[in-house]
Scaffold this motif. Structure first.
Motif, PDB file in Angstrom:
ATOM      1  N   ASN A  24       0.835  -1.192   0.000  1.00 12.19           N
ATOM      2  CA  ASN A  24       0.000   0.000   0.000  1.00 12.19           C
ATOM      3  C   ASN A  24       0.876   1.251   0.000  1.00 12.19           C
ATOM      4  O   ASN A  24       1.941   1.280   0.602  1.00 12.19           O
ATOM      5  CB  ASN A  24      -0.897  -0.024   1.248  1.00 12.19           C
ATOM      6  CG  ASN A  24      -2.073   0.912   1.132  1.00 12.19           C
ATOM      7  OD1 ASN A  24      -1.902   2.117   1.076  1.00 12.19           O
ATOM      8  ND2 ASN A  24      -3.263   0.349   1.103  1.00 12.19           N
ATOM      9  N   LYS A  25       0.416   2.279  -0.679  1.00 10.12           N
ATOM     10  CA  LYS A  25       1.172   3.537  -0.709  1.00 10.12           C
ATOM     11  C   LYS A  25       1.292   4.152   0.683  1.00 10.12           C
ATOM     12  O   LYS A  25       2.237   4.877   0.972  1.00 10.12           O
ATOM     13  CB  LYS A  25       0.509   4.528  -1.659  1.00 10.12           C
ATOM     14  CG  LYS A  25       0.569   4.095  -3.118  1.00 10.12           C
ATOM     15  CD  LYS A  25      -0.175   5.057  -4.025  1.00 10.12           C
ATOM     16  CE  LYS A  25      -0.140   4.568  -5.468  1.00 10.12           C
ATOM     17  NZ  LYS A  25      -0.928   5.443  -6.370  1.00 10.12           N
ATOM     18  N   ASP A  26       0.322   3.853   1.517  1.00  8.85           N
ATOM     19  CA  ASP A  26       0.377   4.287   2.923  1.00  8.85           C
ATOM     20  C   ASP A  26       1.031   3.164   3.725  1.00  8.85           C
ATOM     21  O   ASP A  26       0.401   2.136   3.987  1.00  8.85           O
ATOM     22  CB  ASP A  26      -1.037   4.564   3.434  1.00  8.85           C
ATOM     23  CG  ASP A  26      -1.061   4.980   4.905  1.00  8.85           C
ATOM     24  OD1 ASP A  26       0.023   5.002   5.537  1.00  8.85           O
ATOM     25  OD2 ASP A  26      -2.159   5.254   5.412  1.00  8.85           O
ATOM     26  N   PRO A  27       2.291   3.319   4.128  1.00  4.31           N
ATOM     27  CA  PRO A  27       3.007   2.236   4.814  1.00  4.31           C
ATOM     28  C   PRO A  27       2.304   1.735   6.073  1.00  4.31           C
ATOM     29  O   PRO A  27       2.462   0.573   6.451  1.00  4.31           O
ATOM     30  CB  PRO A  27       4.360   2.863   5.163  1.00  4.31           C
ATOM     31  CG  PRO A  27       4.519   3.989   4.195  1.00  4.31           C
ATOM     32  CD  PRO A  27       3.128   4.501   3.950  1.00  4.31           C
ATOM     33  N   SER A  28       1.503   2.571   6.689  1.00  5.39           N
ATOM     34  CA  SER A  28       0.826   2.144   7.917  1.00  5.39           C
ATOM     35  C   SER A  28      -0.225   1.068   7.648  1.00  5.39           C
ATOM     36  O   SER A  28      -0.679   0.394   8.571  1.00  5.39           O
ATOM     37  CB  SER A  28       0.177   3.346   8.615  1.00  5.39           C
ATOM     38  OG  SER A  28      -0.921   3.828   7.852  1.00  5.39           O
ATOM     39  N   GLN A  29      -0.628   0.914   6.376  1.00  3.39           N
ATOM     40  CA  GLN A  29      -1.624  -0.087   6.017  1.00  3.39           C
ATOM     41  C   GLN A  29      -0.994  -1.435   5.680  1.00  3.39           C
ATOM     42  O   GLN A  29      -1.705  -2.414   5.455  1.00  3.39           O
ATOM     43  CB  GLN A  29      -2.443   0.393   4.817  1.00  3.39           C
ATOM     44  CG  GLN A  29      -3.210   1.687   5.058  1.00  3.39           C
ATOM     45  CD  GLN A  29      -4.204   1.553   6.189  1.00  3.39           C
ATOM     46  OE1 GLN A  29      -4.995   0.616   6.218  1.00  3.39           O
ATOM     47  NE2 GLN A  29      -4.161   2.489   7.125  1.00  3.39           N
ATOM     48  N   ASN A  30       0.338  -1.486   5.631  1.00  2.00           N
ATOM     49  CA  ASN A  30       1.032  -2.719   5.301  1.00  2.00           C
ATOM     50  C   ASN A  30       1.355  -3.522   6.553  1.00  2.00           C
ATOM     51  O   ASN A  30       1.449  -2.973   7.643  1.00  2.00           O
ATOM     52  CB  ASN A  30       2.335  -2.416   4.546  1.00  2.00           C
ATOM     53  CG  ASN A  30       2.086  -1.788   3.192  1.00  2.00           C
ATOM     54  OD1 ASN A  30       1.112  -2.114   2.526  1.00  2.00           O
ATOM     55  ND2 ASN A  30       2.970  -0.885   2.789  1.00  2.00           N
ATOM     56  N   ASN A  34       5.696  -5.633   4.643  1.00  2.00           N
ATOM     57  CA  ASN A  34       5.416  -4.695   3.552  1.00  2.00           C
ATOM     58  C   ASN A  34       4.468  -5.262   2.495  1.00  2.00           C
ATOM     59  O   ASN A  34       4.629  -5.041   1.301  1.00  2.00           O
ATOM     60  CB  ASN A  34       6.711  -4.216   2.886  1.00  2.00           C
ATOM     61  CG  ASN A  34       6.500  -2.908   2.126  1.00  2.00           C
ATOM     62  OD1 ASN A  34       5.703  -2.061   2.546  1.00  2.00           O
ATOM     63  ND2 ASN A  34       7.193  -2.743   1.013  1.00  2.00           N
ATOM     64  N   ASP A  36       0.079  -5.851   1.794  1.00  4.38           N
ATOM     65  CA  ASP A  36      -1.276  -5.513   2.215  1.00  4.38           C
ATOM     66  C   ASP A  36      -2.223  -6.452   1.472  1.00  4.38           C
ATOM     67  O   ASP A  36      -2.564  -6.203   0.326  1.00  4.38           O
ATOM     68  CB  ASP A  36      -1.591  -4.053   1.884  1.00  4.38           C
ATOM     69  CG  ASP A  36      -3.040  -3.688   2.181  1.00  4.38           C
ATOM     70  OD1 ASP A  36      -3.683  -4.414   2.958  1.00  4.38           O
ATOM     71  OD2 ASP A  36      -3.530  -2.681   1.628  1.00  4.38           O
ATOM     72  N   HIS A  40      -9.036  -4.164  -1.779  1.00  2.00           N
ATOM     73  CA  HIS A  40      -9.637  -2.847  -1.965  1.00  2.00           C
ATOM     74  C   HIS A  40     -10.345  -2.881  -3.320  1.00  2.00           C
ATOM     75  O   HIS A  40      -9.744  -2.544  -4.351  1.00  2.00           O
ATOM     76  CB  HIS A  40      -8.570  -1.752  -1.929  1.00  2.00           C
ATOM     77  CG  HIS A  40      -7.705  -1.797  -0.700  1.00  2.00           C
ATOM     78  ND1 HIS A  40      -8.128  -1.346   0.534  1.00  2.00           N
ATOM     79  CD2 HIS A  40      -6.453  -2.288  -0.499  1.00  2.00           C
ATOM     80  CE1 HIS A  40      -7.175  -1.520   1.437  1.00  2.00           C
ATOM     81  NE2 HIS A  40      -6.149  -2.099   0.833  1.00  2.00           N
TER      82      HIS A  40
END
Length: 198
Positions: A24-30, A34, A36, A40
């Motif tokens: 995911n481009k938002d690392p917090s979602q991985n 790394n 996800d 989606h």
């Protein structure tokens, strides 16, 4: 492993890169690795109706359809590979799918997202909710499903990855997976017609 199955594996086994396909481009979602695997659907790649039908048949099998019609998405000689099972014919693959209604009170595909679509491969993230018959406690599992297709659009290799690690085909783990694939048909008894070649 028989030479036929080895040839199938050598020629058709997909080797997806989970990080490049799912990060995911938002690392917090991985996850910490790394990846996800949460689908989606709004980000799903557009595919043809024929390719969508393949995914529809596969997800119906995951959801317990135990249908000869849905099984026709596989070539007669095909491999199914997940953390628990390794099957090297369509009939053995059917042994897995025909077992779902016997052990699950329900199995539902909650979401999918197509992440790759090439001439010979189709990959999608999937969230599947399982409710066992013994304990009615539902659990959702995210995975990355990669399908290798032959020239007729049939699935030759079905790989279901539950984490970022690809599968080893060595040692005791492989032996246990193969035994599961080889013997489950004796319990679940899918239709013998599925043994027939295309």
């Amino acid at each position: 492993m028989a030479s036929r199955a080895q040839n199938l594996q050598d020629n058709y086994e997909p080797r997806p890169d989970p990080q490049s396909l799912t990060a995911n481009k938002d690392p917090s979602q991985n996850s910490s690795t790394n990846v996800d695997y949460e689908p989606h659907p709004d980000q799903s790649i557009q595919i043809t109706p024929e390719r969508q039908n393949i995914i529809d048949c596969i997800t119906k099998l995951y959801s317990g359809s135990a249908s000869e019609e849905d099984m026709q998405v596989y070539a007669g000689e095909a491999i199914y590979d997940d953390p628990w099972s390794y099957c090297d014919t369509r009939y053995k693959i059917a042994g897995q799918w025909y077992g779902i209604p016997k052990v699950m009170a329900s199995s539902k595909t909650l979401a999918t997202e197509v992440v790759s679509n090439t001439d010979t491969q189709l990959a999608f993230k999937m969230k599947q909710e399982y409710t066992p018959r013994v304990v009615h406690f539902s659990k959702a599992v995210n995975s990355l499903v990669t399908l290798t297709l032959d020239g007729d659009g049939k699935v030759k290799y079905h790989k279901d990855m539950w984490n970022h690690k690809d599968y080893s085909h060595e040692g005791l783990g492989k032996v246990m997976k193969t035994l599961n694939g080889d013997y489950l048909t004796g319990i679940t008894r899918p239709p013998k017609e599925l043994c027939m070649a295309d």
